[in-house]
Design a protein around this motif. Structure first.
Motif: not given
Length: 80
Positions: A14-16, A31, A35, A38
């Motif tokens: 879950g960072n892009s 997702e 992101v 947060n």
């Protein structure tokens, strides 16, 4: 709850958001919300509105508040 027991959208990095394809699936909508906020994804549901499919995503934010975010399946944009 262990990491291997979490729903797949909580197990994902879950960072892009650059690799998310349209139309969104439940997993990719979760997702995207993860992101953007947060926060922790609590649930993902579908609803129909004006002949569109909207994902209703319940998110637990870091401040302890639960908010519902709506994302259009076909565009990936937030819906008020």
């Amino acid at each position: 709850m262990q990491a291997d027991e979490l729903p797949p959208y909580e197990n994902a990095p879950g960072n892009s958001i650059n690799e998310i394809e349209l139309p969104l699936t439940r997993h990719t909508a979760a997702e995207l919300a993860k992101v953007e906020t947060n926060g922790k994804i609590l649930s993902v549901d579908e609803e129909s509105r004006d002949n569109k499919v909207i994902f209703r995503i319940k998110v637990l934010h870091n401040n302890g508040k639960v908010k519902v975010h709506r994302i259009d399946r076909d565009t990936g944009h937030a819906v008020p």
